[in-house]
Motif scaffolding. Structure first.
Motif, PDB file in Angstrom:
ATOM      1  N   ASN A   6       0.830  -1.198   0.000  1.00 23.99           N
ATOM      2  CA  ASN A   6       0.000   0.000   0.000  1.00 23.99           C
ATOM      3  C   ASN A   6       0.868   1.252   0.000  1.00 23.99           C
ATOM      4  OD1 ASN A   6       0.482   0.858   2.846  1.00 23.99           O
ATOM      5  ND2 ASN A   6      -0.613  -1.032   3.345  1.00 23.99           N
ATOM      6  N   ALA A   7       0.273   2.359  -0.394  1.00 22.66           N
ATOM      7  CA  ALA A   7       1.026   3.590  -0.611  1.00 22.66           C
ATOM      8  C   ALA A   7       1.743   4.068   0.639  1.00 22.66           C
ATOM      9  CB  ALA A   7       0.087   4.678  -1.140  1.00 22.66           C
ATOM     10  N   ASP A   8       1.123   3.920   1.805  1.00 22.41           N
ATOM     11  CA  ASP A   8       1.755   4.379   3.043  1.00 22.41           C
ATOM     12  C   ASP A   8       3.011   3.576   3.343  1.00 22.41           C
ATOM     13  OD1 ASP A   8      -0.195   6.286   3.393  1.00 22.41           O
ATOM     14  OD2 ASP A   8      -1.397   5.077   4.780  1.00 22.41           O
ATOM     15  N   ALA A  17       3.981   0.915  -5.332  1.00 21.67           N
ATOM     16  CA  ALA A  17       2.657   0.943  -4.709  1.00 21.67           C
ATOM     17  C   ALA A  17       1.667   0.130  -5.533  1.00 21.67           C
ATOM     18  CB  ALA A  17       2.175   2.382  -4.573  1.00 21.67           C
ATOM     19  N   ASP A  23      12.615   2.509   1.849  1.00 16.66           N
ATOM     20  CA  ASP A  23      13.701   3.135   1.087  1.00 16.66           C
ATOM     21  C   ASP A  23      13.388   3.194  -0.401  1.00 16.66           C
ATOM     22  OD1 ASP A  23      15.846   3.464   3.245  1.00 16.66           O
ATOM     23  OD2 ASP A  23      15.306   1.349   3.454  1.00 16.66           O
ATOM     24  N   VAL A  31       4.899   1.933   1.215  1.00 16.33           N
ATOM     25  CA  VAL A  31       5.923   2.237   0.216  1.00 16.33           C
ATOM     26  C   VAL A  31       6.586   3.576   0.517  1.00 16.33           C
ATOM     27  CG1 VAL A  31       6.303   2.743  -2.233  1.00 16.33           C
ATOM     28  CG2 VAL A  31       4.848   0.820  -1.557  1.00 16.33           C
ATOM     29  N   ALA A  32       5.793   4.562   0.932  1.00 18.12           N
ATOM     30  CA  ALA A  32       6.342   5.885   1.238  1.00 18.12           C
ATOM     31  C   ALA A  32       7.315   5.830   2.407  1.00 18.12           C
ATOM     32  CB  ALA A  32       5.211   6.862   1.540  1.00 18.12           C
ATOM     33  N   ALA A  33       7.100   4.899   3.347  1.00 19.19           N
ATOM     34  CA  ALA A  33       7.962   4.794   4.522  1.00 19.19           C
ATOM     35  C   ALA A  33       9.209   3.959   4.265  1.00 19.19           C
ATOM     36  CB  ALA A  33       7.168   4.186   5.677  1.00 19.19           C
TER      37      ALA A  33
END
Length: 346
Positions: free
Chosen positions: A288-290, A300, A296, A292-294
């Motif tokens: 999920n996008a969250d 997504a 390295d 992936v954003a967290a």
């Protein structure tokens, strides 16, 4: 001369079309298989496969235990081939999963199971294969000829076939997976981003894949794809198992490829991701996008996909990564050294 990876690339791109064909053409066969299984009323379901197909069977095991609330297990074919075991299998459904349907040990396992009272089902990409002939029931995954040694479209076709059977058994709608091919088209369109991402791991000698729940088979299959195409050491761990010892081998030089999708499995991975951050791991995330954003780096997934169907999408970026990493390292993933398309184990 064909470019390296041309076959694997084409077969990765074919997956949405394969799924559309399954959804359009396999309804009657899926209904017939599900109806016979319901009549048989199994008390347990066993899966038997090798390599990629074994990972599809593991996905089926999760479906069995969660969707049908039945015990499930993975068969060790050697117990029946090498050791001659003849277990009592009345009211057991044994499902053999194989792209080619030609591996003698899988054929023998279904033959013994049928002799011992089990209902047997073959899920193959070859309707006239020995495995299909050995089983009482057969489901063709309709993936079409798969020429690259590394299985891609046949794997996700096996997952979809298993999902459709189990969804029918619980009374689900035939349209429950209708949106999946379009979502896969969108994901495959991000191939250039994965090609760039592959450069990050070009000189890696080993890495770890990890996930929980429905996504754990994805971690296993991703590790296999990377090993057979790029010749690097890839170990797959359940997120829970990773924390019980193997975490000690993780450092910034050992990349971790994690699947953190929506649903219970992704939620259970939060503790794992936190611990990986504590040891300074380089984490690539597919999910999920969250998540992936967290991480390295990562890819997504489309939002709104059920946790049961998510594995069909999750594996696509790893297939692309295996392809591009192999080419970046000077190899040809269409013909990995020492490997054949059909492995005939006994």
């Amino acid at each position: 001369m064909a470019r390296a990876g041309a076959l694997m690339s084409a077969e990765i791109a074919e997956q949405p079309a394969v799924w559309r064909r399954q959804l359009e053409e396999s309804t009657r066969q899926v209904d017939a298989v599900a109806r016979r299984i319901a009549e048989y009323d199994p008390r347990m379901i066993l899966f038997v496969g090798r390599g990629t197909s074994d990972h599809a069977g593991l996905y089926g095991k999760y479906l069995t235990e969660i969707v049908l609330q039945l015990p499930a297990g993975m068969v060790s074919p050697s117990t029946m081939t090498a050791y001659g075991a003849r277990p009592a299998l009345d009211r057991v459904l044994m499902i053999g999963v194989s792209q080619s349907g030609g591996s003698p040990d899988l054929v023998h396992s279904l033959e013994v199971a049928r002799q011992q009272g089990a209902l047997t089902l073959a899920i193959t990409n070859q309707a006239d294969s020995p495995l299909a002939q050995a089983a009482e029931l057969e489901l063709d995954v309709l993936a079409g000829p798969e020429q690259a040694v590394a299985a891609t479209k046949s794997y996700t076709a096996q997952l979809l076939a298993l999902y459709l059977i189990f969804d029918r058994l619980r009374g689900g709608s035939p349209d429950s997976a209708a949106a999946l091919p379009d979502l896969a088209d969108r994901l495959i369109a991000g191939d250039d981003g994965v090609r760039t991402l592959a450069q990050r791991y070009r000189f890696a000698s080993r890495l770890v894949t990890t996930a929980r729940g429905y996504s754990y088979p994805t971690a296993r299959e991703a590790a296999l794809k990377l090993m057979e195409t790029s010749y690097l050491g890839a170990q797959a761990f359940s997120g829970a198992d990773l924390l019980h010892g193997p975490l000690a081998m993780i450092d910034p030089q050992v990349p971790v490829l994690a699947i953190v999708a929506d649903g219970a499995g992704g939620q259970a991975m939060q503790q794992v991701i936190s611990r990986l951050a504590e040891v300074g791991a380089d984490v690539m995330c597919v999910g999920n996008a969250d998540a992936v954003a967290a991480a390295d780096a990562g890819v997504a997934l489309p939002a709104g996909v059920s946790q049961e169907l998510s594995p069909l999408l999750e594996i696509i970026p790893f297939q692309q990564l295996a392809l591009h990493l192999a080419v970046a390292r000077g190899g040809d993933p269409d013909a990995p050294r020492g490997l054949k398309k059909v492995t005939e184990t006994l």
